[in-house]
Design an enzyme around this catalytic site. Structure first.
Site, PDB file in Angstrom:
ATOM      1  N   LYS A  68      -1.804   4.228  11.644  1.00 12.86           N
ATOM      2  CA  LYS A  68      -1.418   4.348  10.233  1.00 12.86           C
ATOM      3  C   LYS A  68      -1.832   5.739   9.784  1.00 12.86           C
ATOM      4  CE  LYS A  68       0.483   1.897   6.957  1.00 12.86           C
ATOM      5  NZ  LYS A  68       1.482   0.806   7.032  1.00 12.86           N
ATOM      6  N   ASP A  72       5.927   3.989   4.421  1.00 13.36           N
ATOM      7  CA  ASP A  72       5.087   2.976   3.758  1.00 13.36           C
ATOM      8  C   ASP A  72       5.165   3.334   2.271  1.00 13.36           C
ATOM      9  OD1 ASP A  72       2.967   0.735   4.407  1.00 13.36           O
ATOM     10  OD2 ASP A  72       1.980   1.977   2.923  1.00 13.36           O
TER      11      ASP A  72
HETATM   12  P1  NDP Z   1       7.250   1.500  -2.014  1.00 14.69           P
HETATM   13  O1  NDP Z   1       6.573   2.788  -2.263  1.00 14.69           O
HETATM   14  O2  NDP Z   1       8.704   1.482  -1.723  1.00 14.69           O
HETATM   15  O3  NDP Z   1       7.000   0.511  -3.249  1.00 14.69           O
HETATM   16  C1  NDP Z   1       5.704   0.194  -3.657  1.00 14.69           C
HETATM   17  C2  NDP Z   1       5.775  -0.647  -4.920  1.00 14.69           C
HETATM   18  O4  NDP Z   1       4.491  -1.161  -5.205  1.00 14.69           O
HETATM   19  C3  NDP Z   1       6.202   0.144  -6.146  1.00 14.69           C
HETATM   20  O5  NDP Z   1       6.863  -0.696  -7.039  1.00 14.69           O
HETATM   21  C4  NDP Z   1       4.852   0.598  -6.719  1.00 14.69           C
HETATM   22  O6  NDP Z   1       4.865   0.855  -8.104  1.00 14.69           O
HETATM   23  C5  NDP Z   1       3.987  -0.606  -6.430  1.00 14.69           C
HETATM   24  N1  NDP Z   1       2.598  -0.173  -6.223  1.00 14.69           N
HETATM   25  C6  NDP Z   1       2.140   0.642  -5.240  1.00 14.69           C
HETATM   26  N2  NDP Z   1       0.822   0.836  -5.382  1.00 14.69           N
HETATM   27  C7  NDP Z   1       0.469   0.133  -6.471  1.00 14.69           C
HETATM   28  C8  NDP Z   1      -0.773  -0.083  -7.135  1.00 14.69           C
HETATM   29  N3  NDP Z   1      -1.904   0.490  -6.675  1.00 14.69           N
HETATM   30  N4  NDP Z   1      -0.767  -0.886  -8.223  1.00 14.69           N
HETATM   31  C9  NDP Z   1       0.365  -1.464  -8.676  1.00 14.69           C
HETATM   32  N5  NDP Z   1       1.566  -1.295  -8.099  1.00 14.69           N
HETATM   33  C10 NDP Z   1       1.602  -0.522  -7.012  1.00 14.69           C
HETATM   34  O7  NDP Z   1       6.413   0.802  -0.821  1.00 14.69           O
HETATM   35  P2  NDP Z   1       6.862  -0.356   0.159  1.00 14.69           P
HETATM   36  O8  NDP Z   1       7.739  -1.325  -0.552  1.00 14.69           O
HETATM   37  O9  NDP Z   1       7.321   0.253   1.420  1.00 14.69           O
HETATM   38  O10 NDP Z   1       5.457  -1.042   0.495  1.00 14.69           O
HETATM   39  C11 NDP Z   1       4.912  -2.096  -0.297  1.00 14.69           C
HETATM   40  C12 NDP Z   1       3.843  -2.844   0.491  1.00 14.69           C
HETATM   41  O11 NDP Z   1       4.439  -3.391   1.693  1.00 14.69           O
HETATM   42  C13 NDP Z   1       2.663  -2.003   0.972  1.00 14.69           C
HETATM   43  O12 NDP Z   1       1.503  -2.821   0.991  1.00 14.69           O
HETATM   44  C14 NDP Z   1       3.043  -1.660   2.402  1.00 14.69           C
HETATM   45  O13 NDP Z   1       1.911  -1.361   3.203  1.00 14.69           O
HETATM   46  C15 NDP Z   1       3.689  -2.975   2.832  1.00 14.69           C
HETATM   47  N6  NDP Z   1       4.570  -2.882   3.972  1.00 14.69           N
HETATM   48  C16 NDP Z   1       5.655  -2.030   3.968  1.00 14.69           C
HETATM   49  C17 NDP Z   1       6.485  -1.958   5.072  1.00 14.69           C
HETATM   50  C18 NDP Z   1       7.736  -1.146   5.064  1.00 14.69           C
HETATM   51  O14 NDP Z   1       8.512  -1.276   6.018  1.00 14.69           O
HETATM   52  N7  NDP Z   1       8.006  -0.339   4.046  1.00 14.69           N
HETATM   53  C19 NDP Z   1       6.179  -2.731   6.291  1.00 14.69           C
HETATM   54  C20 NDP Z   1       5.098  -3.672   6.156  1.00 14.69           C
HETATM   55  C21 NDP Z   1       4.313  -3.709   5.039  1.00 14.69           C
HETATM   56  P3  NDP Z   1       4.802   2.388  -8.633  1.00 14.69           P
HETATM   57  O15 NDP Z   1       6.123   2.967  -8.265  1.00 14.69           O
HETATM   58  O16 NDP Z   1       4.551   2.277 -10.081  1.00 14.69           O
HETATM   59  O17 NDP Z   1       3.653   3.026  -7.877  1.00 14.69           O
END
Ligand code: NDP
Length: 453
Positions: free
Chosen positions: A133, A173
């Site tokens: 990571k 991510d």
């Molecule tokens: P994105 O950046 O596309 O989206 C993240 C979302 O979560 C946004 O809506 C963001 O809001 C919100 N968010 C992020 N950090 C915070 C926080 N600290 N508090 C509140 N809201 C938050 O990321 P992904 O969708 O790719 O990833 C989301 C989760 O899924 C993570 O935990 C990631 O590790 C996990 N994941 C992702 C994979 C992938 O293929 N993308 C694979 C496996 C797991 P804002 O825009 O306001 O920050």
């Protein structure tokens, strides 16, 4: 704080205690390691050779941690400095594999926890994938495309020395989507003069796999459906809450709609929208445009579709049949879990990594909520990344239905393996035990085969 290792501590306690003493400022990492290792006690009892081979100590110590300065110029010509990281957790099962996160909260504790979780997740896919990571405390929010590009180029200039298609293959991510992967990949090629599959999550026009953007969200819903099937329940017509509105949340929403469920919420770091009428295909397309193109805020949805906006709040007190936390770690705490149970929630499947605190997991399990831990439920993303690597190596592109059906069958297999391991170790339907035990035994046996390295 002073701490000692006592002879009466069991193997897990001794290892976790040692980590806390060595790196006291890494709470997320301690949490992740403690949760996984605690659940493995029945496995360790049955297989004493794992303790003899020091498997837990070795898994808790990444192969390598790379930490570097990322210097770049903003649009005003000012010099900016961020920190870049790559945690190469283990390559026992294949090249290091795991995403890059760009978010101001990124630090070594968070990346070590994510790299550690990735070990078991990647092992569960049964694909030849090691674990890693990385990322940066850079915040893409509010930056121009040109600033994001300059940052990505500087970040990759250092990272490129440490990765390669047979060494380490990063992906996206939080904060790293198609735009960032494009800039990173362009710079990698400029530096190495090689066209390889060194990153996954690439756009389909230049080496990406169909269904990779959809994979994590779709996979989470496939896994949830399998859990429900085993419990003789179904998603059909059921209200579901989703947190986040990024990649994982969007495609979770789409697959839920396809399976006849009714998603009623999404969120971002500003707050949650609650749409009692349901987020349908048309509204979801609007969210995708808002988040992926205009890079706007979720409260705009509430004005557009005249529904409730809950500023600064999470969706866990909204009545639902199933919950899909898809934003970030520790977003479901004990109070959130209690609200879910009180409102009759029957299933929670983790799209995000470690979104539930340990206290929340206990409340959910005691409240008879089917609980799908992230390392099993959200493994679809890395699984299709593995399929992207295979397609790149063969210089072929598979059709989208082909990739989707491989994804569905991998998720079914993960469910079957996790369920079978939970039965084998005496707690059928305990997916925490099942997923950890199934992933752990695969990697531990491979470590023993490969000697003391
Ligand atoms: P994105 O950046 O596309 O989206 C993240 C979302 O979560 C946004 O809506 C963001 O809001 C919100 N968010 C992020 N950090 C915070 C926080 N600290 N508090 C509140 N809201 C938050 O990321 P992904 O969708 O790719 O990833 C989301 C989760 O899924 C993570 O935990 C990631 O590790 C996990 N994941 C992702 C994979 C992938 O293929 N993308 C694979 C496996 C797991 P804002 O825009 O306001 O920050």
């Amino acid at each position: 704080m002073l701490s000692f290792t006592f002879w009466w501590m069991n193997y897990v306690e001794r290892v976790v205690d040692g980590l806390k003493r060595r790196d006291p400022a890494q709470p997320e990492f301690h949490q992740a390691v403690g949760e996984v290792f605690d659940s493995l006690l029945p496995v360790l009892e049955e297989r004493p050779e794992y303790e003899e081979a020091g498997i837990l100590e070795r898994l808790a110590e990444p192969d390598r941690v790379i930490l570097f300065r990322v210097t770049w110029l903003d649009d005003a010509g000012r010099t900016r400095v961020n920190r870049g990281f790559r945690v190469q957790a283990t390559n026992v099962l294949g090249p290091y594999k795991g995403g890059l996160r760009f978010h101001p909260t990124v630090n070594l504790s968070i990346l070590k926890f994510l790299g550690f979780e990735q070990i078991f997740k990647n092992a569960l896919t049964t694909l030849p994938l090691g674990a890693g990571k990385g990322g940066s405390d850079f915040d893409p929010k509010g930056k121009s495309d040109a600033e994001v590009m300059r940052f990505c180029q500087s970040f990759m200039t250092e990272l490129s020395r440490h990765i390669g298609p047979n060494t380490d293959v990063p992906a996206g991510d939080i904060g790293v989507g198609a735009r960032e992967i494009g800039f990173l990949y362009g710079q990698y090629k400029r530096l190495t003069n090689e066209v390889t599959g060194v990153l996954t999550g690439k756009s389909v026009g230049w080496g990406g796999s169909l269904i990779r953007p959809e994979a994590t969200g779709y996979g989470t819903v496939y896994f949830a459906s399998e859990m429900l099937k085993a419990a003789k329940l179904s998603l059909d017509g059921q209200p579901c809450v989703i947190s986040g509105s990024g990649n994982v949340a969007q495609y979770t929403c789409r697959k839920l709609l396809e399976l006849g469920a009714k998603p009623v919420s999404m969120s971002d770091s500003g707050g949650t929208v609650y749409d009692k009428d349901g987020i349908d295909e048309e509204k979801l397309a609007w969210i995708m445009e808002l988040k992926n193109k205009r890079r706007g805020r979720i409260h705009e949805y509430a004005s557009e579709f005249k529904c409730e906006y809950r500023e600064g709040r999470l969706p866990w007190d909204i009545p639902c049949f199933a919950a899909f936390p898809s934003a970030t770690q520790n977003e479901v705490d004990e109070a959130g879990a209690k609200s879910l149970v009180a409102n009759g929630c029957r299933l929670l499947a983790e799209g995000a990594n470690m979104p539930c605190t340990p206290e929340a997991v206990e409340v959910l399990r005691n409240g008879n909520v089917l609980y799908g831990p992230g390392k099993a439920a959200n493994a679809g993303g890395v699984a299709v990344s593995g399929l992207e690597m295979s397609q790149n190596a063969m210089r072929l592109n598979w059709r989208s239905d082909e990739v989707d059906s491989r994804l569905a069958s991998i998720m079914n297999q993960i469910h079957e393996d996790a369920y079978a391991a939970s039965e084998r170790y005496g707690d059928p339907g305990n997916y925490v035990l099942g997923a950890n035990a199934a992933g752990f035994t695969r990697i531990a046996d491979a470590m023993i085969d490969q000697g003391v390295v």
